[in-house]
Design an enzyme around this catalytic site. Structure first.
Site, PDB file in Angstrom:
ATOM      1  NE  ARG A   1      -8.306  12.245   9.527  1.00  0.00           N
ATOM      2  CZ  ARG A   1      -7.418  11.141   8.881  1.00  0.00           C
ATOM      3  NH1 ARG A   1      -7.949  10.184   8.316  1.00  0.00           N
ATOM      4  NH2 ARG A   1      -6.179  11.686   8.362  1.00  0.00           N
TER       5      ARG A   1
ATOM      6  CB  SER B   1      -7.029   6.605   8.256  1.00  0.00           C
ATOM      7  OG  SER B   1      -7.575   6.714   6.820  1.00  0.00           O
TER       8      SER B   1
ATOM      9  CG  ASP C   1     -10.745   5.224   6.980  1.00  0.00           C
ATOM     10  OD1 ASP C   1     -10.235   5.881   7.727  1.00  0.00           O
ATOM     11  OD2 ASP C   1     -10.598   5.068   5.801  1.00  0.00           O
TER      12      ASP C   1
ATOM     13  CG  HIS D   1      -1.939   1.303   1.284  1.00  0.00           C
ATOM     14  ND1 HIS D   1      -3.049   1.281   0.727  1.00  0.00           N
ATOM     15  CD2 HIS D   1      -1.560   2.229   2.190  1.00  0.00           C
ATOM     16  CE1 HIS D   1      -3.690   2.411   1.083  1.00  0.00           C
ATOM     17  NE2 HIS D   1      -3.097   3.107   1.643  1.00  0.00           N
TER      18      HIS D   1
ATOM     19  CE  LYS E   1      -8.288   3.140   4.698  1.00  0.00           C
ATOM     20  NZ  LYS E   1      -8.351   4.388   3.939  1.00  0.00           N
TER      21      LYS E   1
END
Ligand code: URA
Length: 444
Positions: A171, A186, A164, A85, A190
């Site tokens: 946010r 956050s 999230d 990621h 995931k």
């Protein structure tokens, strides 16, 4: 029994108190269930941004976010599983390379990706530029494809970490995105919600990233790693340069075409180099190879065509036109207008306002300003120089791909405004700023 009142938790954080894990969990569960109003959640986020969250609070928040939805457990796929990621950048198409490369070395990649938002691109948007390609795979389809092909890239559903989704939207509206614990929770919620054997995280740093400075990026990298450790998961992290676009293509079809060139072994550069770094890290961590051997293996799947073959199979399995692997522009949507970007003066490229380049591409239609906006897969920017490269006056350094000539001319001028040239020589920045591989498996 008195009713639970979220104001007590907000007030405690407002006053700088460290919350008990149970308080954090209760609050996040309340966000997910709707017991906590948006106003209350936003107040909590601002208090957390200003007062900070320590490791235990951040882990409690992350766990509660994961518990707000489904988790994904893959069946035994006969190969170790890995997820990679990026925290978000410009021309960051590493996942398009990583998934088929890792599959080609014998690993299993079941990747759930997001869409681009703001100046950053998203893997799903890029892949969907391939005609016919679906990313809405069911959990069964995902598992079956990974078993057969070795890799799949699918959309994370609304059921994965719904807290999230809710918190991130707030946010975004309340200027509480740039908090390291909130970003770490956050991102990692995931990743941790999908039970892979290894998580590799690319924390981007520089003008095109959420973290603009190296100390901030290192801090985020460490925070993410501690969350993985707190949840008992193996995680390798690299802090990498985002002071300029990683690849040359900023768009969607353009990125896919570039990825095919790299997968075919025809194009070198930073995008290829970084994909090799992460695939080698996965090989070291999961297949217990020495780093040098791992690097050679990661490189060989680009040079022998086996990664490109996996890409072709992945595209076909997801309903896309596999000819994209042979002749990308035979199937990808091309923009009607192409305008060269020619320099105004000679010099060496010294600085790039990389987020601006992402925003210019978004303005052409390649990205979205609001969640759910449609995108235009054909448009974008190709920039053919990097920091340190020397140019003469009037040299063509790239191309704008647009719907109309006016938009193209405006974008070409804006790209030049985003580039700073100085007298040479200018050093190219290092690609990897900090490298924290996962703990190697116990051998033997
Ligand atoms: N990416 C995420 O998923 N969350 C953040 O907060 C920032 C980047």
């Amino acid at each position: 029994v008195s009713r639970w009142d979220p104001r007590a938790t907000i007030a405690a954080k407002r006053d700088g108190r460290t919350l008990e894990p149970e308080e954090v969990e209760r609050f996040v569960a309340g966000v997910a269930s709707g017991e906590v109003s948006d106003a209350q959640a936003a107040a909590f986020l601002m208090a957390a941004l200003l007062r900070g969250l320590d490791d235990d609070e951040t882990l409690a928040m992350t766990r509660a976010m994961i518990a707000s939805g489904d988790t994904v457990t893959l069946p035994d796929l006969g190969a170790p599983t890995v997820d990679k990621h990026s925290t978000g950048g410009v021309a960051d198409g590493v996942t398009l390379l990583f998934a088929p490369m890792a599959a080609a070395v014998g690993l299993a990649v079941a990747k759930l990706s997001g869409r681009g938002l703001g100046h950053t691109g998203g893997t799903l948007d890029k892949l969907e530029a391939i005609p016919g390609l679906r990313t809405d795979l069911t959990p069964d389809e995902l598992a079956r494809q990974v078993a057969e092909v070795g890799c799949a890239v699918a959309a994370q559903t609304a059921r994965l970490v719904p807290a999230d989704g809710a918190l991130y939207a707030l946010r975004d509206l309340t200027a509480t995105v740039p908090s390291i614990p909130l970003i770490a929770a956050s991102v990692m919620s995931k990743k941790l919600a999908v039970r892979t054997d290894l998580i590799l995280l690319d924390v981007k740093c520089g003008s095109g990233a959420f973290m603009r400075t190296e100390p901030e990026a290192r801090e985020l990298a460490q925070a993410c790693r501690r969350l993985a450790a707190g949840d008992g998961r193996r995680c390798g992290v690299a802090v990498t340069d985002m002071s300029q676009p990683l690849g040359g293509a900023i768009g969607n079809a353009l990125d896919v075409a570039e990825a095919v060139e790299v997968l075919a072994g025809r194009v070198g550069g930073r995008l290829r180099d970084l994909a090799i770094v992460f695939v080698a890290d996965a090989i070291v961590a999961l297949l217990a190879e020495e780093p040098e051997t791992a690097r050679r293996r990661a490189t060989s799947v680009l040079d022998d065509g086996s990664a490109l073959e996996r890409f072709r199979e992945m595209v076909a399995a997801q309903g896309g036109d596999p000819r994209v692997a042979d002749d990308p522009w035979a199937v990808l949507p091309a923009a009607p207008v192409r305008t060269p970007i020619a320099t105004r003066s000679a010099g060496a490229l010294a600085e790039v306002a990389a987020a601006n380049l992402g925003t210019i591409a978004t303005g052409l239609g390649a990205g979205r300003l609001r969640k759910g906006d449609p995108i235009d897969p054909a448009v974008g920017i190709v920039l053919e120089i990097g920091i340190g490269d020397e140019v003469g006056e009037g040299d063509v350094i790239g191309t704008v791909h647009a719907r109309g000539q006016d938009e193209a001319d405006g974008a070409a001028a804006a790209v030049l405004d985003a580039l700073t040239f100085r007298d040479p020589p200018v050093d190219a920045p290092p690609l990897v700023l900090d490298h924290l591989p996962a703990e190697p498996h116990a051998r033997g």
